[in-house]
Enzyme design. Structure first.
Site, PDB file in Angstrom:
ATOM      1  N   GLU B 206       0.822  -1.215   0.000  1.00  0.00           N
ATOM      2  CA  GLU B 206       0.000   0.000   0.000  1.00  0.00           C
ATOM      3  C   GLU B 206       0.855   1.263   0.000  1.00  0.00           C
ATOM      4  OE1 GLU B 206      -4.308  -1.002   2.087  1.00  0.00           O
ATOM      5  OE2 GLU B 206      -2.843   0.086   3.276  1.00  0.00           O
ATOM      6  N   HIS B 234       3.008  -6.010   3.250  1.00  0.00           N
ATOM      7  CA  HIS B 234       2.588  -7.072   4.180  1.00  0.00           C
ATOM      8  C   HIS B 234       2.681  -8.401   3.452  1.00  0.00           C
ATOM      9  CE1 HIS B 234      -0.960  -9.184   6.421  1.00  0.00           C
ATOM     10  NE2 HIS B 234       0.187  -9.504   6.966  1.00  0.00           N
ATOM     11  N   MET B 376      -8.055  -2.855   3.635  1.00  0.00           N
ATOM     12  CA  MET B 376      -7.612  -1.949   2.574  1.00  0.00           C
ATOM     13  C   MET B 376      -8.350  -0.605   2.526  1.00  0.00           C
ATOM     14  SD  MET B 376      -8.904  -3.994  -0.760  1.00  0.00           S
ATOM     15  CE  MET B 376     -10.496  -4.794  -0.728  1.00  0.00           C
ATOM     16  N   HIS B 399      -1.491  -7.267  16.013  1.00  0.00           N
ATOM     17  CA  HIS B 399      -0.839  -7.276  14.695  1.00  0.00           C
ATOM     18  C   HIS B 399      -1.716  -6.725  13.585  1.00  0.00           C
ATOM     19  CE1 HIS B 399      -3.256 -10.669  13.529  1.00  0.00           C
ATOM     20  NE2 HIS B 399      -2.569 -10.931  12.460  1.00  0.00           N
ATOM     21  N   GLY B 400      -3.007  -6.607  13.805  1.00  0.00           N
ATOM     22  CA  GLY B 400      -3.857  -6.103  12.727  1.00  0.00           C
ATOM     23  C   GLY B 400      -5.267  -5.919  13.224  1.00  0.00           C
TER      24      GLY B 400
END
Lengths: 144, 476
Positions: B206, B234, B376, B399-400
């Site tokens: 990204e 990633h 996204m 982590h996300g």
């Protein structure tokens, strides 16, 4: 997309939060394993778009039926990765815990197949091979 | 998740004291909403981990935890080899050393606005992504082993990366203790065509814009200002890591039985650290870490080449590179005593605080950059490691965002083209080989990353520094 029911066997997907569960159903364990393999392809693309152009033969044994399914799906994932192909037709013969199979398919065509995900591996999660009232199921969650 | 069984020891800390087979408590970090929305299986899996031999202090779950394989995704657990501790393939995951790196570009949004479609097309063209893509680098047997031993350092030596990047990568770009000989020929064959490829699923490259700064001091050290454009990658160890995970899961299920470890779930497959199976896995897993580090370095090199063509004024400098699926041997202080522990982080980011000896001097006062990827269409976050986290979760953070909806439901809810068009209206350019892939990764299929990061910040796991939002997204 996620279910194709027809005589005599069929396959389906079931939900897992991060990944996808695949299930093959058939009148025999051979058919359930073949249907589970179509369910595997269906996580990546629509199986009916995959032509029969080349084939791979597999022959191995595992300590039990569930490990045999784990090994079967992981063998297909490995062949898909190293040959860059997708499979759509399967002939499976299981005797005790030995599997002999042929899988047919073609090289990935990104425009036509629109592959959604790459499968990392089959897992032990929800792994089950069982027969109930003459119907076999073979299932597990795959990591994508 | 049913919260009735848990004790809330602070606003963001939830405990389950040992019972049954548990050797240590379970500790989960999150606010009440995140906890209530968490899958029951997170607690179930964290309880199973708490019963493994040699586990130290607690079985932890981060605020983004969800149902994983044996271990929850978002799970952290440390084991002591001297106490019969184990290493688990499921505790690392199939995508070994999957991780995130962020690069500063020296550009502002205005510099890329007019060229972002061209940039998206060029990145999509040059960086192999998705099923069936192959990298341009082919490794023979000798080169494969050199890569598995050398990691990002090897990539730099080959001319695919910058030497300046290395100190800003965990392990300085090269994991010690890798044993290429412990990696099967099949795993190596699966990797042969995959060096420098992004993969698929939730992996991405990204371009992002820094939308908010929360900690100006740390942001200055990280070289970030509002409006800056950064690039984030990633991805992980590709087919090699997946194959190692698959093979050792089976191997360790047998090893556990041989060593008399009774597993409530086959997916918890593990082996004593001091056993041939455990040692082979550690050697292979460390080789896979090097593969992931080399892969991200090569993708960075390709990204720099694209920028040099399209926006030559850009200077891509690595901020940091983190891995969130690993098992690493680290010193930690437990009850005043320094012990060397094998810390599993499955979907959790290492978060070393200020002054940690493994960090480069530039981060010694603010702590390690902790890079948290979102979905996204939403946001990602850059945090900094905190002092005092050693007692919270062995210096680990989330982590996300974590999925909140299965892929199956996502494809029933959205169509890829519609998601792509809606994001385009918001100025976000998405490129992917698969419309279905875009639908499966739709922003609405993920938890609210802002809530996850707020909980991590308030629980003290890491400090919020900056928030970034996507401008261009290349999905595998």
């Amino acid at each position: 997309m996620d279910r194709a029911i027809g005589h005599p066997g069929h396959w389906e997907h079931f939900s897992h939060m991060a990944d996808i569960g695949i299930r093959g159903v058939g009148a025999s364990i051979d058919e359930a394993f073949a249907q589970a393999a179509i369910a595997l392809t269906a996580t990546i693309t629509e199986p009916t778009t995959v032509r029969v152009e080349e084939s791979v033969q597999l022959d191995f044994s595992s300590p039990d039926r569930e490990t045999l399914l784990y090994d079967w799906l992981n063998a297909l994932i490995y062949e898909m990765a190293v040959r860059r192909i997708l499979f759509s037709h399967f002939q499976v013969h299981i005797n005790d815990c030995r599997l002999q199979a042929q899988a047919w398919g073609e090289r990935v065509d990104r425009a036509r197949h629109q592959p959604a995900v790459e499968v990392k591996g089959a897992t032990y999660t929800e792994l089950r091979v069982a027969e109930e009232d003459g119907t076999w199921i073979a299932q597990c969650v795959i990591d994508v | 998740m049913d919260l009735d069984d848990l004790t809330q020891s602070s606003e963001y800390t939830w405990r389950l004291e040992p019972r049954g087979r548990m050797r240590v408590p379970v500790i989960i970090y999150g606010d009440r909403d995140l906890m209530a929305g968490m899958d029951d299986k997170v607690l179930h899996q964290a309880v199973n981990v708490a019963g493994l031999p040699g586990i130290v202090t607690a079985s932890y779950a981060m605020p983004d935890a969800h149902w994983g394989y044996g271990f929850p995704i978002g799970g952290v657990a440390a084991f002591d080899a001297d106490q019969g501790g184990v290493v688990s393939a499921g505790g690392v995951g199939f995508d070994i050393s999957c991780g995130v790196r962020t690069l500063r570009t020296g550009l502002k949004l205005a510099d890329v606005e007019a060229k972002k479609s061209m940039l998206a097309d060029a990145l999509f063209e040059e960086i192999p992504a998705g099923v069936g893509s192959t990298g341009r680098i082919r490794l023979d047997d000798r080169q494969m082993d050199a890569m598995l031993s050398g990691g990002a350092q090897w990539a730099v030596e080959q001319g695919w990366g910058n030497a300046d990047d290395l100190e800003r990568i965990e392990e300085h770009g090269r994991m010690e203790g890798a044993r290429p000989g412990a990696v099967s020929p099949r795993a190596k064959k699966r990797q042969r065509n995959e060096m420098g490829t992004l993969g698929s699923g939730n992996h991405y490259l990204e371009l992002q814009r820094v939308s908010e700064i929360y900690d100006p001091g740390a942001a200055k050290v990280f070289g970030l200002s509002t409006g800056d454009i950064v690039t984030t990658i990633h991805c992980g160890s590709r087919g090699l890591g997946h194959q190692i995970g698959t093979e050792f899961l089976k191997d360790m299920a047998q090893a556990a039985q041989q060593h008399g470890i009774d597993l409530p779930d086959r997916e918890l497959a593990c082996a004593p650290i001091r056993s041939s199976s455990g040692s082979n896995y550690l050697g292979a897993m460390r080789a896979a870490i090097n593969c992931a580090l080399a892969n991200r370095e090569i993708i960075t090199h390709l990204t720099r080449q694209v920028f040099a063509e399209v926006l030559p004024q850009a200077q891509l400098e690595l901020l940091y590179d983190v891995s969130h699926n690993t098992c690493k041997l680290e010193p930690h202080v437990v009850n005043g005593e320094t012990r060397h522990l094998y810390v599993h982080r499955k979907g959790a980011t290492r978060a070393f605080g200020p002054g940690h000896p493994d960090l480069p001097a530039v981060f010694s006062e603010v702590g390690q950059p902790v890079l948290i990827g979102g979905s996204m269409g939403t946001a990602s976050h850059i945090l900094a490691g905190n002092s005092g986290n050693d007692v919270l979760s062995f210096e680990s953070a989330c982590h996300g965002a974590g999925r909140s909806m299965s892929r199956r439901r996502a494809t029933k809810t959205w169509r890829g083209r519609q998601v792509q068009d809606e994001l385009a209206e918001r100025g976000i350019v998405v490129r992917s080989p698969s419309m279905r892939g875009i639908a499966e990764e739709a922003p609405g299929a993920y938890k609210d990353v802002d809530a996850v990061v707020d909980a991590a910040d308030r629980a003290g796991l890491a400090r919020k520094v900056a928030r970034v939002t996507p401008v261009v997204c290349i999905k595998g």
